[in-house]
Design an enzyme around this catalytic site. Structure first.
Site, PDB file in Angstrom:
ATOM      1  CB  SER A 118      -0.856   0.047   1.271  1.00  0.00           C
ATOM      2  OG  SER A 118      -1.769  -0.993   1.296  1.00  0.00           O
ATOM      3  CG  HIS A 139      -1.280   0.013  -4.519  1.00  0.00           C
ATOM      4  ND1 HIS A 139      -1.700   1.276  -4.208  1.00  0.00           N
ATOM      5  CD2 HIS A 139      -1.767  -0.780  -3.525  1.00  0.00           C
ATOM      6  CE1 HIS A 139      -2.392   1.256  -3.087  1.00  0.00           C
ATOM      7  NE2 HIS A 139      -2.461   0.020  -2.659  1.00  0.00           N
ATOM      8  CD  GLU A 151      -1.209   4.264  -6.757  1.00  0.00           C
ATOM      9  OE1 GLU A 151      -1.147   5.494  -6.669  1.00  0.00           O
ATOM     10  OE2 GLU A 151      -1.105   3.514  -5.758  1.00  0.00           O
ATOM     11  CG  ASN A 190      -3.024   3.982  -0.161  1.00  0.00           C
ATOM     12  OD1 ASN A 190      -4.238   4.192  -0.223  1.00  0.00           O
ATOM     13  ND2 ASN A 190      -2.522   2.768  -0.142  1.00  0.00           N
TER      14      ASN A 190
END
Ligand code: 3HC
Length: 285
Positions: A118, A139, A151, A190
């Site tokens: 993450s 990701h 990602e 994130n």
């Protein structure tokens, strides 16, 4: 058929395995305990049954998808002959490093390595392997079958050809890649999302507004699909908390710490800020 390996059969791992098998890959899922593999298979079967029942998938196709999925406790069996390994184990740096140390014993020299972290450093994990130039972040977002974005993250030594492979892999499973050119904490999403969730949780602790008021504001009036407290529960409060411990950019609220101590981790434990034991909470308008 191209073989890929997914390490970790949890919420992210089984979702990644499912979408990859749907796209035609031969997928090997490896975990350390049979009960995690059984749960993953059960969840995948439910998604396939639902798709068939809704007329979105033919029964033969569902059977083919299941045939392309293999579950194992044996790392060697999972990795040998794979062109890509996607690691989706818990967010603990030392654990991820340990996993890749084992992976490289069995991986062919051509095999690409990816982590679904993450927000931990791609470069730091890559540097313990024999192929940092073939190492990238891939990701995914929860729930993997629904969320389009993936990602593709470049570590310091990741080769451009590896990013190209990652982008093509993401497209091949019908998802939308976004290349993250710098290995920063939290990448693009994130880095924005986790501080937002953590600050909203902190606001509950400070009495700025109730969790229902914050969620209703962001969900019904700001038009996000979920409010931040509901989304924190959905993602897993442990993921936010440990993210906060490891990333400099996230404030770790006391109220979040209390939840972790009580093992109220959100949807996966049936209780977080909300009660999830009967499904998604109703947020009053
Ligand atoms: N798995 C598979 N499918 C799911 C699902 C799940 N966990 N949850 C919902 N769905 C499906 C439903 O079955 C439904 O499918 P259908 O249209 O075929 O019936 C469809 O999604 C829509 O579901 P609902 O009507 O029940 O509810 P919503 O319209 O609110 O959609 C949602 C649910 C897609 C989860 C939406 O609320 C949403 O987008 N929430 C935000 C999710 C998000 O931001 N995720 C990212 C989290 S951050 C992250 O993962 C990164 C990590 O590193 C922290």
């Amino acid at each position: 058929m191209k073989k890929i390996a997914v390490l970790g059969a949890g919420a992210m791992g089984h979702g990644i395995a499912y979408v990859s098998a749907l796209a035609g890959y031969d997928v090997w899922v490896r975990d350390i305990d049979q009960k995690f593999l059984d749960k993953a298979l059960e969840n995948i079967k439910k998604m396939l049954e639902k798709a068939v029942a809704k007329g979105k998938m033919k029964e033969e196709k569902a059977k083919e998808v299941l045939d392309r999925l293999h579950f194992t406790l044996d790392m060697k069996e999972a990795i040998e002959g794979a062109e890509l390994v996607i690691e989706a184990v818990p967010e603990i740096m030392d654990l991820k490093k340990k996993v890749f140390e084992e992976v490289q014993k069995y991986a062919s020299p051509e095999c690409y390595f990816a982590t679904n972290t993450s927000g931990l450093s791609i470069t730091e994990i890559a540097n313990i392997t024999d192929r940092p130039e073939k190492f990238m972040g891939l990701h995914f977002f929860n729930p993997v079958p629904i969320m389009q974005l993936v990602e593709v993250i470049k570590g310091e030594k990741t080769a451009d050809s590896t990013i190209e492979y990652g982008v093509n892999f993401v497209k091949s499973i019908g998802k939308t890649p976004v290349v993250v050119k710098k290995d920063v904490e939290g990448f693009i999403v994130n880095r924005c999302l986790v501080p937002y969730l953590a600050l909203a949780i902190d606001d509950v602790g400070r009495g700025v507004a109730t969790k229902e008021e914050i969620d209703a504001t962001m969900k019904y009036k700001y038009a996000f699909p979920m409010g931040p407290i509901e989304l924190g529960d959905f993602v897993g409060l442990d993921i936010l908390y440990y993210g906060g411990e490891q990333w400099s950019l996230v404030p770790n609220a006391d109220i979040l710490k209390e939840k972790i101590e009580k093992k109220e981790l959100g949807m996966k434990t049936g209780r977080g800020f909300y009660d999830w034991s009967k499904g998604r909470p109703e947020i009053p308008k």
